[in-house]
Design an enzyme around this catalytic site. Structure first.
Site, PDB file in Angstrom:
ATOM      1  N   TYR A 141      53.810  44.685 104.948  1.00  0.00           N
ATOM      2  CA  TYR A 141      54.786  43.371 104.971  1.00  0.00           C
ATOM      3  C   TYR A 141      56.339  43.575 104.207  1.00  0.00           C
ATOM      4  CZ  TYR A 141      50.579  40.557 106.134  1.00  0.00           C
ATOM      5  OH  TYR A 141      49.628  40.038 106.427  1.00  0.00           O
ATOM      6  N   LYS A 211      42.947  53.270 102.302  1.00  0.00           N
ATOM      7  CA  LYS A 211      42.648  54.306 103.174  1.00  0.00           C
ATOM      8  C   LYS A 211      43.467  55.489 103.017  1.00  0.00           C
ATOM      9  CE  LYS A 211      41.068  55.262 107.590  1.00  0.00           C
ATOM     10  NZ  LYS A 211      39.934  55.065 107.967  1.00  0.00           N
ATOM     11  N   ASP A 244      37.891  50.528 106.430  1.00  0.00           N
ATOM     12  CA  ASP A 244      37.138  50.420 107.433  1.00  0.00           C
ATOM     13  C   ASP A 244      35.571  50.299 107.025  1.00  0.00           C
ATOM     14  OD1 ASP A 244      37.440  53.038 106.762  1.00  0.00           O
ATOM     15  OD2 ASP A 244      37.145  53.866 108.560  1.00  0.00           O
ATOM     16  N   ASP A 268      44.766  41.270 103.233  1.00  0.00           N
ATOM     17  CA  ASP A 268      45.007  40.381 104.300  1.00  0.00           C
ATOM     18  C   ASP A 268      43.575  40.384 105.085  1.00  0.00           C
ATOM     19  OD1 ASP A 268      46.043  38.207 105.906  1.00  0.00           O
ATOM     20  OD2 ASP A 268      46.639  39.774 107.403  1.00  0.00           O
TER      21      ASP A 268
HETATM   22  C1  IPM Z   1      47.767  34.714 105.414  1.00  0.00           C
HETATM   23  C2  IPM Z   1      48.254  34.741 106.517  1.00  0.00           C
HETATM   24  C3  IPM Z   1      49.754  35.147 106.419  1.00  0.00           C
HETATM   25  C4  IPM Z   1      49.724  36.627 106.424  1.00  0.00           C
HETATM   26  C5  IPM Z   1      50.586  34.959 107.894  1.00  0.00           C
HETATM   27  C6  IPM Z   1      50.622  33.574 108.507  1.00  0.00           C
HETATM   28  C7  IPM Z   1      51.897  35.407 107.546  1.00  0.00           C
HETATM   29  O1  IPM Z   1      47.662  35.369 107.371  1.00  0.00           O
HETATM   30  O2  IPM Z   1      48.183  34.127 104.421  1.00  0.00           O
HETATM   31  O3  IPM Z   1      46.905  35.564 104.961  1.00  0.00           O
HETATM   32  O4  IPM Z   1      49.642  37.623 106.874  1.00  0.00           O
HETATM   33  O5  IPM Z   1      50.009  37.106 105.193  1.00  0.00           O
HETATM   34 MN    MN Z   2      45.841  36.427 106.509  1.00  0.00          MN
END
Ligand code: IPM
Ligand code: MN
Length: 372
Positions: A141, A211, A244, A268
């Site tokens: 990210y 991982k 996984d 996530d």
């Molecule tokens: C979350 C969502 C977000 C992320 C998106 C909407 C950018 O999936 O908060 O988990 O990937 O973090």
């Molecule tokens: Mn998410």
């Protein structure tokens, strides 16, 4: 003056619906707060070319906490096409406002409790109580991405990386690069937050999700640091698993797990899986927590097709309010709110469509308010 200033950021889609529900509970609890509104969401991208305008960033600099609903995101081409005509072709790039917010305010902890409330027909198994700590500012990210790849970067990779040989003959427009960046600081503080939580709430175990067998540099660093941090918490069991395998084991033996901690992207993934085990989108709540500010949001998205229908389950957002109250130190209100949610779920008389019922978003909120 009210005791708290809570930034109010409904966003768009069903974000608006569920935030209306949240307000019913906050008012019923008589929290001594004001709720200044912040513009955020798709309409501001279309109109102003910025889904997270500077005035909203300023607002967040002057609040004790914030509640956020949901925001619509669309792929690059669709986003460009919906811009106001005078903004098209000006080089504006859409980036998820919530990701920007997490980074800008250094909200490095994404805390996602996933508890099966007794009697929820959507529980995968009764008794589940998992807590996910997701690193929230770095990893895949980081936003350091290239498409097409700059010639300078291509040449440098060709010089420094042997495995890059497999890609070295490609034209710059035929591949893309997204950098996974994990820092010592970022890894250490999220793992520490998970262990501190486990210690404070007497949880038995922390599992590191990674991982590192393949993604050696970044996940290797994360895992090494995690093992080091674990040494300071000898009373808490500690283990680790590849992402996984983790998804399989979580489904197979969910009661073997307790607190999970992971870099951003695996966190996530795992948090959606955990949320699904305790009822799905209508039950996933989260806190984006930093040292100075925390922004609370339901884990679900904006579900544009249901926008304004007051159909979706507000429990995720109401549990998000509970998390915010805890964070503000309003423990008594938080505990009452959670008990009221649990009571309405256990009773089963008021259920939204996802739970097999006909109650609206606001019916559910009012039923919970009635049990406070
Ligand atoms: C979350 C969502 C977000 C992320 C998106 C909407 C950018 O999936 O908060 O988990 O990937 O973090
Ligand atoms: Mn998410």
């Amino acid at each position: 003056m009210p005791r708290y200033r809570i930034g109010w950021l409904p966003g768009d889609g069903v974000g608006v619906d569920v935030m209306d529900a949240a307000r019913i509970l906050l008012d019923a609890l008589e929290l001594d707060a004001e709720y200044p509104h912040g513009d955020i969401g798709w309409e501001f991208w279309c109109r102003e070319g910025d889904a997270f305008p500077a005035r909203t960033i300023d607002l967040l600099k002057n609040v004790d906490a914030a509640l956020f609903g949901a925001i619509t995101s669309k792929p690059m081409k669709a986003a460009e096409a919906e811009l106001a005509p005078e903004l098209r072709g000006t080089g504006l790039v859409y980036r998820s406002p919530i990701v920007r917010m997490r980074q800008l305010f250094d909200l490095y902890i994404c805390l996602r409790p996933c508890k099966a409330y007794p009697g929820n027909p959507l529980n995968y198994k009764e008794g589940l109580d998992l807590v996910v700590f997701r690193e929230n500012t770095e990893d895949l990210y980081s936003g350091v991405e290239f498409s097409p790849v700059p010639a300078e970067l291509h040449a440098t990779l060709a010089k420094l990386s042997k495995p890059f040989g497999a890609f070295a003959q490609l034209p710059l427009t035929d591949y893309a690069i997204s950098c996974k960046i994990n820092t010592r600081k970022g890894s250490e503080r999220i793992v520490r937050a998970a262990f501190d939580f486990a210690r404070k709430f007497r949880r038995k175990k922390v599992t590191i999700v990674h991982k590192a067998n393949v993604v050696r540099a970044t996940d290797g660093l994360f895992l090494d640091i995690a093992k080091d941090v674990a040494k300071a918490y000898p009373e808490i069991q500690f283990d680790e698993a590849n992402i996984d395998a983790m998804t399989m084991w979580l489904l197979k033996n969910p009661f073997n797990y307790d607190v999970l901690v992971a870099p951003n992207l695996y966190g996530d993934v795992i948090s959606d899986l955990c949320a699904q085990m305790v009822g799905g989108l209508g039950f996933g709540c989260s806190g984006n927590i930093g040292d100075k500010l925390a922004v609370f949001e339901p884990t679900h998205g904006s579900a544009p097709k249901y926008a304004g229908q007051y159909k979706v389950n507000p429990i995720a957002t109401i549990l998000t309010v509970k998390m915010m109250l805890d964070w503000l130190g309003e423990t008594e209100k938080a505990t009452r709110l959670e008990a009221a949610v649990a009571a309405v779920i256990a009773e089963g008389a008021v259920r939204t469509y996802d739970m097999g019922g006909k109650a609206t978003t606001l019916d559910m909120a009012k039923a919970i308010a009635g049990r406070l």
